[in-house]
Scaffold this active site. Sequence first.
Site, PDB file in Angstrom:
ATOM      1  N   ASP A   1      53.797 -17.282  50.310  1.00 47.15           N
ATOM      2  CA  ASP A   1      52.427 -17.166  50.791  1.00 47.15           C
ATOM      3  C   ASP A   1      51.840 -18.573  50.872  1.00 47.15           C
ATOM      4  O   ASP A   1      51.963 -19.358  49.924  1.00 47.15           O
ATOM      5  CB  ASP A   1      51.640 -16.301  49.785  1.00 47.15           C
TER       6      ASP A   1
ATOM      7  N   ASP B   1      45.964 -20.234  63.522  1.00 50.57           N
ATOM      8  CA  ASP B   1      47.129 -19.651  64.209  1.00 50.57           C
ATOM      9  C   ASP B   1      48.163 -20.725  64.524  1.00 50.57           C
ATOM     10  O   ASP B   1      49.366 -20.517  64.377  1.00 50.57           O
ATOM     11  CB  ASP B   1      46.691 -18.966  65.509  1.00 50.57           C
TER      12      ASP B   1
ATOM     13  N   GLU C   1      49.195 -14.602  56.029  1.00 52.09           N
ATOM     14  CA  GLU C   1      49.945 -15.856  55.844  1.00 52.09           C
ATOM     15  C   GLU C   1      51.089 -15.661  54.859  1.00 52.09           C
ATOM     16  O   GLU C   1      51.528 -16.578  54.198  1.00 52.09           O
ATOM     17  CB  GLU C   1      49.013 -16.974  55.381  1.00 52.09           C
TER      18      GLU C   1
END
Lengths: 240, 271
Positions: free
Chosen positions: A76, A93, A119
């Site tokens: 993560d 993004d 994410e």
Amino acid sequence: MQDPSRSLTLCPLGAEDCPLCAEVRRLQEEFGHLQELVNTDPLTGLFNRRHLMNALDQEMERTRRTGLPTGLIMLDLDYFKRVNDTYGHPAGDEALKWTTGLWRDNLRRIDIPCRYGGEEFSIILPGTRLSVAVKVAKRLQIVLQNSPLLLLGQQVTLTASFGVDTFTSIEELSVRAFIKRTDHYLLEAKVKGRNQVCYQKPEPAKQTPEVTVDERAALSGMSAAPEKGATCKKRTSVRD
Amino acid sequence: MAVEIAPKSPKPLMACLSSGKGGVGKTSLTVNLAFALAQKGLRVLVVDGDLGLANVDVLLGLQVKTNIRNIMDLEADPMEAVVYVEPGLGILPAGSGVPDMANLGPEDHRQLGEILRSIAGNFDIVLVDTAAGIGASVLWFNTLVDYNILVLTPDPTAMTDAYALIKVLSRDYHRKRFHLLVNQVKNDQEGRQVYDHLAKVASHFLNLNLVYLGAVPRDEAVSKGVRSQAPFIKVSPQSKAAQAVSRHAEFFLNRIAQRSGGQKKVGEAGG
């Protein structure tokens, strides 16, 4: 063996420009494309969660049959919300896409990187022992922290937290339980301050870990052994 | 090709000799026990179960042409891998020095099990010489057999390691009967003491009754046999070690005789 998809595109009547066959070919191509889309995350181009579940199921079955462990990394990106809040979602993004490129460049061809959501990413490492899986995770961690990216003209350094685990043929575990177990190490990495790799630490090697301290003492004759039921049970006679 | 003789009994007696600790003379005892049984008229198969580092063939100076690994890969006739050192004594060599044999997966174990079963039918008794330690292949071989025999010496670490193997096999694999063979003893009394001690601990902590198979004395004939790559039971049949092994072979003769309802004639020393 004849390729079944090819046989469908050949006109049974032998016509060169059969419009029906052309349509079948077009549909086949579209089907292939859609199939890819179904398993792909549109933003990053990595596999998506649906594919993760299917592929992990297959790899775990392979482990059951071959005995070779399956490695899993859950990772993560740290403080990613700040990136979105500071530079905006389009920049966020871009950062995700850029990170994905790093994963691709630093994994083996057999590895299966997936976007788990947001994410968070999952990487399946087929036929991989824990020690090797941990090495892979540490490599990704270092590559990420050493590769700053440019967002709106500013250098931004991203880091990530990693949880690593392996599935071996001797345990009974579902796909979901395996992911959950690995996720637990990811959480541990987050709690411990992020930008690190957490995994099940193997027990320190002892000479014969199966034998307890009491048993060892009894065997070495230091303790007079058994107090409780001190007399041995009726011993089986010689060469029973 | 398959051996011409028809099987005497459909199910041979299978025994595993394991030790926990290495270097206790397990392979040497297995080989000599096999020779003793063959001398008594049994058809014996020794399976070299030390898959990563097989050495039965080295001990006997055999020229191995094919091995278990080749059979598994090429699906050759398993009996072709059996090397006959005497008419009634076959050796099934493992892949000597083939490292991946030590790390067999469940699928490989199934295949290896089928190979062993298909070969075993041609013999009266199968002795498996496993690797040292408590690795997966050692445990697996031990679950295949009728008799789990633990070879140990009076050395405390050998006792601890044998105990560890007994514990794992009983706890995780539900094996309940273990026979102890104490090697390199000064005299019979020492062998008995080692057994008594281990039996007491196993009874207390594991609730198991261990069975004493016997002892084999420390003997110069044994190391001489290893050096000359020949079994001491043949080279020095009068040695104390050879006589002890010969006595222990009778244990198996009796078991086989009992199995076949006492009707089968097994060698001159049987019964």
